[in-house]
Motif scaffolding. Structure first.
Motif, PDB file in Angstrom:
ATOM      1  N   VAL A  65       0.848  -1.190   0.000  1.00 56.17           N
ATOM      2  CA  VAL A  65       0.000   0.000   0.000  1.00 56.17           C
ATOM      3  C   VAL A  65       0.886   1.244   0.000  1.00 56.17           C
ATOM      4  O   VAL A  65       1.797   1.359   0.814  1.00 56.17           O
ATOM      5  N   SER A  66       0.590   2.170  -0.909  1.00 54.89           N
ATOM      6  CA  SER A  66       1.343   3.425  -0.968  1.00 54.89           C
ATOM      7  C   SER A  66       0.769   4.411   0.049  1.00 54.89           C
ATOM      8  O   SER A  66      -0.320   4.209   0.587  1.00 54.89           O
ATOM      9  N   HIS A  67       1.483   5.507   0.281  1.00 62.01           N
ATOM     10  CA  HIS A  67       0.987   6.547   1.194  1.00 62.01           C
ATOM     11  C   HIS A  67      -0.296   7.174   0.652  1.00 62.01           C
ATOM     12  O   HIS A  67      -1.093   7.716   1.419  1.00 62.01           O
ATOM     13  N   ASP A  68      -0.515   7.099  -0.668  1.00 60.19           N
ATOM     14  CA  ASP A  68      -1.748   7.605  -1.275  1.00 60.19           C
ATOM     15  C   ASP A  68      -2.869   6.562  -1.222  1.00 60.19           C
ATOM     16  O   ASP A  68      -3.915   6.760  -1.820  1.00 60.19           O
ATOM     17  N   LEU A  69      -2.600   5.444  -0.555  1.00 59.54           N
ATOM     18  CA  LEU A  69      -3.542   4.354  -0.336  1.00 59.54           C
ATOM     19  C   LEU A  69      -3.883   3.566  -1.603  1.00 59.54           C
ATOM     20  O   LEU A  69      -4.897   2.877  -1.656  1.00 59.54           O
ATOM     21  N   ASN A  70      -3.063   3.645  -2.631  1.00 59.05           N
ATOM     22  CA  ASN A  70      -3.172   2.705  -3.741  1.00 59.05           C
ATOM     23  C   ASN A  70      -2.581   1.394  -3.255  1.00 59.05           C
ATOM     24  O   ASN A  70      -1.606   1.389  -2.496  1.00 59.05           O
ATOM     25  N   SER A  71      -3.157   0.284  -3.695  1.00 58.12           N
ATOM     26  CA  SER A  71      -2.673  -0.994  -3.171  1.00 58.12           C
ATOM     27  C   SER A  71      -2.713  -2.072  -4.240  1.00 58.12           C
ATOM     28  O   SER A  71      -3.395  -1.953  -5.254  1.00 58.12           O
ATOM     29  N   ILE A  72      -1.952  -3.127  -3.949  1.00 56.61           N
ATOM     30  CA  ILE A  72      -1.917  -4.309  -4.801  1.00 56.61           C
ATOM     31  C   ILE A  72      -1.639  -5.496  -3.878  1.00 56.61           C
ATOM     32  O   ILE A  72      -0.847  -5.386  -2.943  1.00 56.61           O
ATOM     33  N   GLN A  73      -2.333  -6.591  -4.101  1.00 56.89           N
ATOM     34  CA  GLN A  73      -2.171  -7.769  -3.235  1.00 56.89           C
ATOM     35  C   GLN A  73      -0.744  -8.298  -3.299  1.00 56.89           C
ATOM     36  O   GLN A  73      -0.104  -8.275  -4.354  1.00 56.89           O
ATOM     37  N   SER A  74      -0.266  -8.775  -2.162  1.00 61.84           N
ATOM     38  CA  SER A  74       1.098  -9.295  -2.085  1.00 61.84           C
ATOM     39  C   SER A  74       1.142 -10.473  -1.132  1.00 61.84           C
ATOM     40  O   SER A  74       0.171 -10.762  -0.431  1.00 61.84           O
ATOM     41  N   THR A  75       2.306 -11.093  -1.096  1.00 65.21           N
ATOM     42  CA  THR A  75       2.558 -12.183  -0.165  1.00 65.21           C
ATOM     43  C   THR A  75       3.607 -11.721   0.832  1.00 65.21           C
ATOM     44  O   THR A  75       4.731 -11.405   0.437  1.00 65.21           O
ATOM     45  N   PRO A  76       3.254 -11.630   2.118  1.00 67.16           N
ATOM     46  CA  PRO A  76       4.272 -11.286   3.118  1.00 67.16           C
ATOM     47  C   PRO A  76       5.175 -12.487   3.385  1.00 67.16           C
ATOM     48  O   PRO A  76       4.689 -13.615   3.492  1.00 67.16           O
ATOM     49  N   VAL A  77       6.499 -12.251   3.438  1.00 64.58           N
ATOM     50  CA  VAL A  77       7.447 -13.335   3.659  1.00 64.58           C
ATOM     51  C   VAL A  77       8.404 -12.994   4.793  1.00 64.58           C
ATOM     52  O   VAL A  77       8.696 -11.830   5.047  1.00 64.58           O
ATOM     53  N   GLU A  78       8.881 -14.042   5.461  1.00 65.98           N
ATOM     54  CA  GLU A  78       9.819 -13.892   6.582  1.00 65.98           C
ATOM     55  C   GLU A  78      11.209 -13.477   6.128  1.00 65.98           C
ATOM     56  O   GLU A  78      11.887 -12.716   6.786  1.00 65.98           O
ATOM     57  N   ASN A  79      11.660 -14.042   4.991  1.00 67.98           N
ATOM     58  CA  ASN A  79      13.018 -13.769   4.515  1.00 67.98           C
ATOM     59  C   ASN A  79      13.051 -13.839   2.996  1.00 67.98           C
ATOM     60  O   ASN A  79      12.117 -14.322   2.363  1.00 67.98           O
ATOM     61  N   SER A  80      14.139 -13.366   2.437  1.00 71.01           N
ATOM     62  CA  SER A  80      14.224 -13.280   0.977  1.00 71.01           C
ATOM     63  C   SER A  80      14.233 -14.642   0.293  1.00 71.01           C
ATOM     64  O   SER A  80      13.724 -14.776  -0.817  1.00 71.01           O
ATOM     65  N   SER A  81      14.776 -15.661   0.923  1.00 66.24           N
ATOM     66  CA  SER A  81      14.819 -16.976   0.269  1.00 66.24           C
ATOM     67  C   SER A  81      13.414 -17.534   0.032  1.00 66.24           C
ATOM     68  O   SER A  81      13.213 -18.338  -0.873  1.00 66.24           O
ATOM     69  N   SER A  82      12.432 -17.087   0.803  1.00 69.27           N
ATOM     70  CA  SER A  82      11.040 -17.521   0.600  1.00 69.27           C
ATOM     71  C   SER A  82      10.510 -17.081  -0.754  1.00 69.27           C
ATOM     72  O   SER A  82       9.602 -17.700  -1.308  1.00 69.27           O
ATOM     73  N   ILE A  83      11.068 -16.020  -1.308  1.00 69.86           N
ATOM     74  CA  ILE A  83      10.636 -15.514  -2.611  1.00 69.86           C
ATOM     75  C   ILE A  83      10.932 -16.533  -3.707  1.00 69.86           C
ATOM     76  O   ILE A  83      10.207 -16.632  -4.690  1.00 69.86           O
ATOM     77  N   LEU A  84      11.967 -17.333  -3.509  1.00 67.34           N
ATOM     78  CA  LEU A  84      12.346 -18.337  -4.518  1.00 67.34           C
ATOM     79  C   LEU A  84      11.327 -19.465  -4.638  1.00 67.34           C
ATOM     80  O   LEU A  84      11.391 -20.264  -5.568  1.00 67.34           O
ATOM     81  N   LEU A  85      10.373 -19.539  -3.709  1.00 67.22           N
ATOM     82  CA  LEU A  85       9.362 -20.595  -3.734  1.00 67.22           C
ATOM     83  C   LEU A  85       8.173 -20.236  -4.620  1.00 67.22           C
ATOM     84  O   LEU A  85       7.167 -20.924  -4.603  1.00 67.22           O
ATOM     85  N   LEU A  86       8.288 -19.188  -5.418  1.00 63.98           N
ATOM     86  CA  LEU A  86       7.178 -18.742  -6.244  1.00 63.98           C
ATOM     87  C   LEU A  86       6.839 -19.749  -7.330  1.00 63.98           C
ATOM     88  O   LEU A  86       7.581 -20.687  -7.577  1.00 63.98           O
ATOM     89  N   GLY A  87       5.712 -19.509  -7.959  1.00 61.45           N
ATOM     90  CA  GLY A  87       5.246 -20.413  -8.999  1.00 61.45           C
ATOM     91  C   GLY A  87       6.196 -20.486 -10.186  1.00 61.45           C
ATOM     92  O   GLY A  87       6.904 -19.539 -10.499  1.00 61.45           O
ATOM     93  N   SER A  88       6.181 -21.621 -10.877  1.00 66.80           N
ATOM     94  CA  SER A  88       7.123 -21.850 -11.971  1.00 66.80           C
ATOM     95  C   SER A  88       6.822 -21.014 -13.210  1.00 66.80           C
ATOM     96  O   SER A  88       7.686 -20.841 -14.055  1.00 66.80           O
TER      97      SER A  88
END
Length: 192
Positions: A65-88
């Protein structure tokens, strides 16, 4: 007639990735620009995945969410290596608040780009002390493009590149908004 052979397409997708960085001070429009680029990728019907640190719960736990309250859905992750688990079949990865991630984030960005994924990263380039923040310098070094955005100095109106902390705290990470930080130019940042 086929424009690309399967081999050419495969090589292009394997090596056609990139790392884009959007950086600047607080209130400079980093997240707004990230959302804009990600929405354009969605309009182009690309497979987009978006991540943010799990610790960033200021506006929403599951959305960027931006300060102007525009938003886009996301996935919160604990650490950067979790990002590598994304879809193929992911073609574009968005990462917000990169400064809060661990030092492995540049390596994760490289791995994704080397697989042919467009990686768009946004974050603060400096902390409240005016020092490089977290993994941001290393991401700048590996990025194909760097966009530095500026806020407006609340004291004089010049371009602001510093996030001036208004409250007394030595904590490197202190989540906050306008009651906690204000954008300042170089001169006004060093006046106090």
């Amino acid at each position: 007639m086929m424009l690309f052979s399967e081999d050419v397409f495969k090589r292009r997708s394997e090596f056609g990735g990139s790392v884009e960085l959007i950086c600047g001070s607080m209130f400079s429009g980093k997240t707004e620009e990230l959302i804009r680029r990600l929405r354009r990728a969605q309009i182009a019907r690309l497979n987009v995945e978006i991540f943010k640190p799990k610790t960033d719960t200021r506006y929403d736990e599951n959305a960027v969410v931006s300060h102007d309250l525009n938003s886009i859905q996301s996935t919160p992750v604990e650490n950067s290596s979790s990002i590598l688990l994304l879809g193929s079949n992911t073609q574009v990865v968005g990462i917000d608040e990169a400064q809060f991630f661990d030092d492995e984030l540049p390596s994760v960005c490289n791995k994704l780009a080397n697989k042919g994924i467009r990686v768009i990263v946004a974050g603060l380039d400096m902390d409240f002390l005016g020092k490089p923040f977290g993994p941001m310098p290393a991401i700048m070094a590996i990025a194909e493009s760097v966009t530095k955005v500026h806020a407006v100095c609340v004291r004089c109106g010049n371009p602001a590149l510093y996030s001036y902390r208004l409250v007394s705290s030595d904590a490197k990470i202190l989540l906050g908004e306008k009651e906690t930080y204000e954008p300042r130019c170089r001169i006004c940042y060093h006046l106090d």
